[in-house]
Design a protein around this motif. Structure first.
Motif, short mmCIF file in Angstrom:
data_model
loop_
_atom_site.label_atom_id
_atom_site.label_comp_id
_atom_site.label_asym_id
_atom_site.label_seq_id
_atom_site.Cartn_x
_atom_site.Cartn_y
_atom_site.Cartn_z
N ILE A 1 0.85 -1.18 0.00
CA ILE A 1 0.00 0.00 0.00
C ILE A 1 0.89 1.23 0.00
O ILE A 1 1.95 1.23 0.63
CB ILE A 1 -0.95 -0.01 1.24
N GLU A 2 0.49 2.23 -0.72
CA GLU A 2 1.28 3.46 -0.78
C GLU A 2 1.28 4.17 0.56
O GLU A 2 0.26 4.18 1.27
CB GLU A 2 0.71 4.41 -1.83
N GLU A 3 2.39 4.74 0.85
CA GLU A 3 2.46 5.54 2.07
C GLU A 3 1.62 6.81 1.89
O GLU A 3 1.32 7.24 0.77
CB GLU A 3 3.90 5.91 2.37
N GLY A 4 1.25 7.35 3.01
CA GLY A 4 0.52 8.62 2.97
C GLY A 4 -0.91 8.51 2.51
O GLY A 4 -1.56 9.52 2.25
N GLY A 5 -1.39 7.27 2.38
CA GLY A 5 -2.77 7.10 1.91
C GLY A 5 -3.77 7.50 2.97
O GLY A 5 -3.46 7.68 4.15
N ASP B 1 4.09 5.88 6.79
CA ASP B 1 5.24 6.65 6.30
C ASP B 1 6.35 5.66 5.99
O ASP B 1 6.93 5.05 6.90
CB ASP B 1 5.67 7.66 7.36
N ARG B 2 6.64 5.50 4.72
CA ARG B 2 7.66 4.52 4.35
C ARG B 2 9.01 4.87 4.94
O ARG B 2 9.81 3.99 5.26
CB ARG B 2 7.77 4.46 2.82
N GLU B 3 9.25 6.16 5.04
CA GLU B 3 10.54 6.58 5.58
C GLU B 3 10.66 6.23 7.06
O GLU B 3 11.76 6.26 7.61
CB GLU B 3 10.73 8.08 5.38
N GLN B 4 9.54 5.89 7.67
CA GLN B 4 9.60 5.45 9.07
C GLN B 4 9.63 3.93 9.14
O GLN B 4 10.49 3.35 9.79
CB GLN B 4 8.40 6.01 9.83
N HIS B 5 8.65 3.29 8.51
CA HIS B 5 8.62 1.81 8.45
C HIS B 5 8.23 1.43 7.03
O HIS B 5 7.15 1.81 6.57
CB HIS B 5 7.64 1.23 9.44
N SER B 6 9.10 0.68 6.41
CA SER B 6 8.84 0.34 5.01
C SER B 6 7.99 -0.91 4.86
O SER B 6 7.53 -1.21 3.76
CB SER B 6 10.16 0.16 4.26
N ASP C 1 7.31 12.00 -1.59
CA ASP C 1 6.81 12.98 -0.63
C ASP C 1 7.95 13.65 0.13
O ASP C 1 7.72 14.28 1.16
CB ASP C 1 5.84 12.31 0.36
N ASN C 2 9.17 13.47 -0.36
CA ASN C 2 10.30 14.17 0.26
C ASN C 2 11.02 14.99 -0.80
O ASN C 2 11.32 14.49 -1.90
CB ASN C 2 11.28 13.16 0.87
N PHE C 3 11.29 16.22 -0.48
CA PHE C 3 11.98 17.08 -1.43
C PHE C 3 13.49 16.83 -1.33
O PHE C 3 14.01 16.68 -0.23
CB PHE C 3 11.72 18.57 -1.12
N PRO C 4 14.15 16.84 -2.47
CA PRO C 4 15.62 16.75 -2.40
C PRO C 4 16.18 18.08 -1.90
O PRO C 4 15.63 19.14 -2.17
CB PRO C 4 16.00 16.48 -3.86
N ASP D 1 13.52 9.78 0.04
CA ASP D 1 12.69 8.76 -0.61
C ASP D 1 13.54 7.55 -1.00
O ASP D 1 14.76 7.55 -0.85
CB ASP D 1 11.99 9.37 -1.83
N GLU D 2 12.86 6.55 -1.51
CA GLU D 2 13.52 5.27 -1.76
C GLU D 2 14.66 5.45 -2.77
O GLU D 2 14.46 5.99 -3.86
CB GLU D 2 12.49 4.26 -2.28
#
Lengths: 24, 889
Positions: free
Chosen positions: B118-122, B177-182, B215-218, B247-248
């Protein structure tokens, strides 16, 4: 034919029951 | 049809202790030797030998343990045969044995491991996957009803998912949040018996991968980089810029795209991305000329290959918009500028800066903001500032020689952004003022017939030349004169009388020029003065003081108050009263069959009398005819209360046809009887035949389809005696069911005596026509009342009635309202005189929807005779509801 079946109540006591044909 | 299972046995148990489970007997036993035999599944078909029968007694035994999941029902075919000839003496009888379920099966998941993503942030409650477990126990039984539950979540912490207990759907409970738990791993349990403690459980593993979104800016590793390059050379790598993105990795959400924001207008440089390191390599691709540029400031931005996720995209590259930098600017000018010179004079230019580029903002317009003396005008396109008028250092808007104003830069893009800059104008002084009278305040009244005027040179020379004061004008001659009181020539005005005057204060300066300030003097008249009115005299440069006091009398209209005071008083007087409306008819159980419970009359009557819950359904109409007791409207029409009924509910109680015509809810009837039929069919024991439900119609003219409604009819088809226990309608139905020829209902065509009552009512000036006596209102029969009245004063047309005795036993009251108009016109319109004959019918009616109030118009004398009939009724649709052979003019 006169069918009878034994039915059991909650206490396990059997009781003969005669069924009639029923019409809807 | 044999509709019941003959017997039941439990799976997985030894049921032999209950033997015999059934027995069959043929009454042919009495005349001949009979042997009984059974065949079928469980006897001579697999599983063989479960049931055996005693061929002599007909007793059936169960001999083996059965499995419901293999054979949920056994159908035993029973045979009775002549012992000698072997011929069947009975048709074979199907005897069913139902195998009762035991919770002996575990829920089984369709997969041992479920994998989902499932996509993060849904959004919360987004469906992730659905788990399915099945249970082999009896369907629609608690033994097979599975409840799902999350046993554990890894990584632990706040529960991120929610599992629907009933259907096994896994939803998001918290924003992922994938950046927290993938990824997450869940242990899910399925328990039968709806998760009860006596249920059996099984588990499975459920893995959920969190899909990355951009969802993360470089960002850049450093805020500034520097490099040097020799002129006339190229470089394939001047320096590297590190992009950082959460991001990934190695996805387009992570890969950086670098770009120049400014500084590369000449196209000397470019940037390429190293996909392995996510670094931007700045290259020089065009030779530079040192003599042209010794340094080049480059502004570089970064984004991703993939577009930013919609949840954050609006936050990327925030436009700062225009801003004044510095936030204030100073200009100076001399107040000696003439009117001619200011027309071409440019104060200066004050442009806003585009904070995203550092250059003057282009897509903005300029306007003046706070400019208290309206001194400036600004060019909206290039921010060029000019004067609008001659500037004056002595203006009170000028503080310490500085005039302050604001200029606004407004972006033309949407959303508009506004930036404010401050203009500080330092005004150089010039000797341009005449003496100014200071803010002396003097009280001039009867006892102080003089006022001292002090002039001051605002050009700031405290020891300037003397002033000269002159009286400019007076309404009457010489009421004032000027007397100088000291060496400074400070004058006072001496009053010789009443009135007003004007004094001009002139200053004779070095150039002997005379500029002046003037002020008006005003003295109260004598009466005001004597009453103590004080006059404040204030002189200032070109300032006229007008000490007039104008009283303002706020007169408040009392209209509102009057209106409020005369507010509507509900209930005062009488008039047309709105008939309460309801949209849905109610069905009364007594209206179906059987006697009407007595208390229903009161319930219904009370509802009616309350005036608030009157329904418009046909049942109520008909019922109302028989339940006029206590009837009345909310507006005081209750005079009809207490009068008797016809005493003939049966005759006026409606048939189902009337119910339909009155708008009875047929859908409700259908549902009601269907439910009843189902309920009876599922009950274990047959019901007595007279306990069934009947909705019946004689299939009269215009009967709708299905007028013979649903009937749950149970009886022994070999026994006709039950017909005698039925009422006539049930009996008719039973006969229909049996295919017999039915006799018509006897009361349909009986020539009941019919009474016709016609009543006419006029608005004013007419007398009530005497009611026609009814010879015997207690007699069973028809009562048809046709009534017409008018309030318009138009000639009354004679009522027409058409009586059809076939439609019995009914009371049909029709009513016609012809243009109810005046509120007061109905007052006293209906007076019912004494009715000498005790057998009267008094018909009162309701007015359907007049708007205003009328006074009580119906007074009914005390009718002592109990055999009077008061019929109060309601006409919902006077035209369409009538049968065709009723004519109303």
């Amino acid at each position: 034919f006169l069918p009878q079946v034994k039915e059991w109540d909650e206490n396990g006591v059997g009781r003969w029951k005669t069924f009639k044909r029923q019409k809807r | 049809e044999w509709i019941k299972f003959a017997a039941a046995c439990r799976e997985g148990e030894d049921n032999s202790k209950r033997n015999p489970i059934a027995k069959v007997r043929s009454d042919c036993e009495e005349t001949q030797p009979i042997v009984y035999r059974i065949t079928g599944q469980g006897i001579d078909e697999s599983p063989i030998g479960v049931f055996i029968i005693n061929s002599r007694t007909g007793e059936i035994n169960i001999t083996k343990i059965v499995d419901r999941e293999l054979t949920p029902v056994f159908v035993i075919l029973c045979h009775a045969e002549n012992a000698a000839t072997g011929l069947a003496v009975e048709k074979p009888l199907e005897l069913r044995v139902r195998v009762l379920d035991v919770n002996d099966n575990i829920p089984i998941f369709s997969q041992t491991i479920y994998e989902g993503a499932i996509e993060e942030g849904g959004m919360e409650n987004t469906l992730v996957m659905k788990l399915v477990a099945t249970d082999a126990d009896e369907p629609n039984n608690l033994n097979s009803k599975i409840a799902y539950k999350i046993e554990s979540q890894e990584p632990a912490g706040a529960p991120m998912f929610i599992l629907n207990k009933q259907n096994g759907e896994l939803h998001i409970a918290n924003i992922l949040d994938r950046e927290q738990h993938s990824s997450f791993s869940l242990i899910v349990k399925a328990t039968d018996r709806d998760g009860g403690s006596d249920g059996i459980s099984s588990q499975c593993t459920c893995g959920v991968k969190v899909i990355d979104v951009n969802d993360n800016f470089p960002t850049l590793g450093q805020s500034s980089y520097s490099a040097s390059i020799s002129e006339n050379t190229l470089s394939s790598e001047m320096f590297r810029i590190q992009a950082i993105d959460a991001d990934e990795e190695f996805t387009d959400n992570w890969k950086a795209v670098f770009f120049f924001i400014s500084g590369n207008e000449g196209g000397f440089f470019d940037i390429v991305t190293d996909p392995a390191t996510n670094q931007g390599i700045v290259r020089c691709i065009k030779k530079l000329d040192y003599e042209q540029m010794q340094s080049v400031p480059l502004s570089i931005g970064v984004r991703n290959v993939a577009a930013f996720h919609h949840s954050v995209s609006s936050q990327y590259q925030v436009i700062e918009g225009p801003a004044f930098s510095p936030s204030s600017i100073s200009f100076s000018a001399s107040e000696s500028l003439t009117k001619q010179s200011i027309s071409t004079y440019i104060v200066g230019t004050y442009q806003a800066i585009d904070m995203d580029t550092g250059r003057p903002a282009t897509n903005v317009r300029y306007i003046m903001g706070r400019d208290p003396d309206a001194l400036f005008i600004i060019n909206p396109n290039n921010a060029e500032i000019r004067f609008t008028k001659i500037i004056d250092r002595e203006s009170h808007y000028v503080i310490n020689g500085v005039y302050t104003a604001e200029v606004l830069a407004i972006s033309r893009d949407f959303p508009q952004r506004t930036s404010t800059g401050t203009i500080l104008l330092t005004i150089q002084d010039a000797n341009d003022n005449c003496p100014l009278v200071t803010n002396e305040i003097r009280k001039v009244c009867m006892n102080t017939p003089s006022v001292v005027i002090i002039a001051k040179d605002l050009d700031a020379d405290p020891h300037g030349p003397p002033f000269k004061f002159v009286i400019v004008s007076q309404p009457r001659n010489h009421l004032w004169d000027i007397r100088y009181v000291n060496v400074c020539q400070t004058p006072f005005l001496h009053r010789h009388g009443w009135g007003w005057g004007r004094v001009r204060v002139c200053h004779v300066d070095h150039a002997h020029t005379s500029r002046g300030a003037s002020a008006s003097l005003s003295l109260p008249d004598q009466s005001e003065t004597e009453s103590g009115t004080k006059l404040f005299f204030k002189m200032h440069y070109l300032l006229f003081l007008s000490p007039l006091v104008i009283p303002i009398l706020m007169s408040r209209s009392d209209c509102c108050g009057n209106c409020l005071g005369a507010g509507t008083k509900h209930g005062v007087g009488a008039g047309f009263e709105t008939v309460p409306e309801c949209t849905e008819g109610n069905i009364h159980s007594w209206g179906i069959e059987g006697a009407q419970p007595e208390d229903r009359v009161n319930i219904y009557t009370n509802t009616y009398g309350g005036g608030g819950m009157v329904t418009s359904g046909g049942v109520e109409e008909i019922t109302g005819l028989g339940t006029v007791k206590g009837y009345g409207t909310a507006g005081g029409y209750g005079t009809a209360a207490g009068y008797g009924t016809t005493g003939r509910k049966e005759s006026i109680g409606g048939t189902i046809k009337e119910y339909r015509e009155g708008g009875v809810n047929m859908a409700f009837l259908d549902s009601y009887f269907s439910e009843k039929a189902f309920a009876y069919a599922d009950e274990d024991e047959g019901r007595p035949a007279n306990d069934c439900l009947l909705i019946y119609d004689h299939e009269g003219l215009d009967s709708p389809v299905g007028s013979i409604g649903c009937c749950s009819f149970i009886g022994d088809d070999l026994d006709d005696t039950y017909l005698d226990t039925l009422g006539p309608k049930f009996k008719t139905l039973a006969e229909i069911c049996l295919g017999r020829e039915i006799e018509p209902i006897p009361d349909v065509n009986l020539p009941w005596p019919t009474t016709v009552v016609t009543e006419n009512t006029y608005t004013t000036g007419s007398t009530l026509q005497p009611a026609m006596p009814i010879p015997d209102p207690v007699l069973q029969g028809n009562v048809i009342v046709t009534e017409t009245y008018t309030t318009s004063g138009s000639p009354l047309k004679p009522p027409t009635r058409n009586v059809d005795p076939l439609y019995s036993p009914n009371v049909v009251v029709t009513e016609r309202v012809v243009a109810p108009a005046s509120v007061t016109g109905l007052h006293g319109m209906l007076e019912i005189p004494d009715l000498p004959d005790g057998s009267n019918v008094v018909v009162t009616e309701r007015v359907i929807a007049p708007s205003s109030r009328i006074p009580p118009s119906l007074s009914i004398p005390d009718l002592a005779d109990a055999s009077n009939v008061v019929v109060t009724e309601r006409v919902i649709r006077p035209a369409s509801g009538l049968q065709s052979n009723f004519g109303i003019p």
